[in-house]
Design an enzyme around this catalytic site. Structure first.
Site, PDB file in Angstrom:
ATOM      1  N   CYS A 104     103.069  29.447  29.569  1.00  0.00           N
ATOM      2  CA  CYS A 104     103.100  30.555  30.531  1.00  0.00           C
ATOM      3  C   CYS A 104     102.872  30.070  31.957  1.00  0.00           C
ATOM      4  O   CYS A 104     103.525  30.524  32.890  1.00  0.00           O
ATOM      5  CB  CYS A 104     102.080  31.608  30.142  1.00  0.00           C
ATOM      6  SG  CYS A 104     102.504  32.484  28.629  1.00  0.00           S
ATOM      7  N   CYS A 118      98.458  30.069  29.045  1.00  0.00           N
ATOM      8  CA  CYS A 118      98.616  28.834  28.281  1.00  0.00           C
ATOM      9  C   CYS A 118      99.566  27.928  29.071  1.00  0.00           C
ATOM     10  O   CYS A 118     100.192  28.371  30.042  1.00  0.00           O
ATOM     11  CB  CYS A 118      99.172  29.145  26.893  1.00  0.00           C
ATOM     12  SG  CYS A 118     100.919  29.630  26.893  1.00  0.00           S
ATOM     13  N   GLU A 174     102.539  37.066  29.863  1.00  0.00           N
ATOM     14  CA  GLU A 174     102.978  36.585  31.175  1.00  0.00           C
ATOM     15  C   GLU A 174     104.488  36.383  31.201  1.00  0.00           C
ATOM     16  O   GLU A 174     105.156  36.799  32.152  1.00  0.00           O
ATOM     17  CB  GLU A 174     102.287  35.252  31.509  1.00  0.00           C
ATOM     18  CG  GLU A 174     100.784  35.337  31.621  1.00  0.00           C
ATOM     19  CD  GLU A 174     100.060  35.010  30.318  1.00  0.00           C
ATOM     20  OE1 GLU A 174      98.884  34.638  30.375  1.00  0.00           O
ATOM     21  OE2 GLU A 174     100.670  35.136  29.233  1.00  0.00           O
ATOM     22  N   HIS A 188     104.959  35.825  25.166  1.00  0.00           N
ATOM     23  CA  HIS A 188     103.594  36.044  25.651  1.00  0.00           C
ATOM     24  C   HIS A 188     103.616  37.082  26.778  1.00  0.00           C
ATOM     25  O   HIS A 188     104.669  37.313  27.393  1.00  0.00           O
ATOM     26  CB  HIS A 188     103.012  34.738  26.185  1.00  0.00           C
ATOM     27  CG  HIS A 188     102.697  33.737  25.115  1.00  0.00           C
ATOM     28  ND1 HIS A 188     101.842  32.684  25.323  1.00  0.00           N
ATOM     29  CD2 HIS A 188     103.120  33.621  23.835  1.00  0.00           C
ATOM     30  CE1 HIS A 188     101.745  31.961  24.223  1.00  0.00           C
ATOM     31  NE2 HIS A 188     102.523  32.508  23.301  1.00  0.00           N
TER      32      HIS A 188
END
Length: 180
Positions: free
Chosen positions: A109, A106, A78, A76
């Site tokens: 993350c 999320c 991040e 992801h």
């Protein structure tokens, strides 16, 4: 949306931070603009992140979601940015740094943000916004931060409508169809 004065004060562990909401908005718009450039690539994504030194304001690292090209469900935006920043600093700690992200992190993350020791996380679109376009685990970042002794200030949504342009972009709309 954030309201009130343009500056807020908050405490993160023993570090007192001055939160400058107009600066947050400016950085978020810049990050959204940078992430929007991905619409011109073979990997269009609405998820970008950037890490700044919380004191000096210097940008340390910026990256986007690379799940597709890396064939890695944990890549992801991040996490990718945190990995690259830690590698650059040769440290697992990002204390003294703030992460900006185009969408609320999320749980995976946000957990990484907490483990990395980030001072703050500032997000644009909400996790509920993202859920309109794909599967999400509906646990807000602020809830994750409240359920730990690790300190991290969560600020958002900031420039939510502007960040949503990443999700509503026609190229991204076509990409979402491929993700299902």
């Amino acid at each position: 949306m954030l309201s009130g004065s343009n500056t807020a004060f908050a405490s993160a562990s023993q570090l007192d931070l001055i939160i400058d909401l107009p600066l947050d908005a400016s950085r978020m718009r810049s990050l959204v603009d940078w992430t929007m450039l991905s619409m011109k690539t073979s990997n269009p994504v609405p998820f970008g992140a950037e890490i700044f030194n919380s004191t000096t304001g210097e940008s340390l690292m910026r990256a986007a979601n690379v799940i597709g090209p890396e064939h890695d469900p944990s890549a992801h935006g991040e996490i990718n940015t945190i990995r690259l920043a830690c590698k650059k600093l040769q440290s697992y700690s990002l204390r003294g740094y703030t992460l900006y992200t185009t969408c609320e992190p999320c749980p995976m993350c946000m957990g990484c943000c907490l483990w990395a020791g980030l001072d703050r996380v500032v997000y644009g679109a909400t996790i509920a916004d993202a859920a309109h376009y794909g599967s999400q685990i509906m646990i807000p970042a602020a809830e994750m931060a409240r359920r730990t002794v690790m300190h991290c200030i969560v600020t958002g949504p900031v420039e939510q409508a502007y960040a949503l342009n990443l999700f509503t972009n026609p190229i991204m709309q076509e990409q979402f169809k491929k993700w299902k």
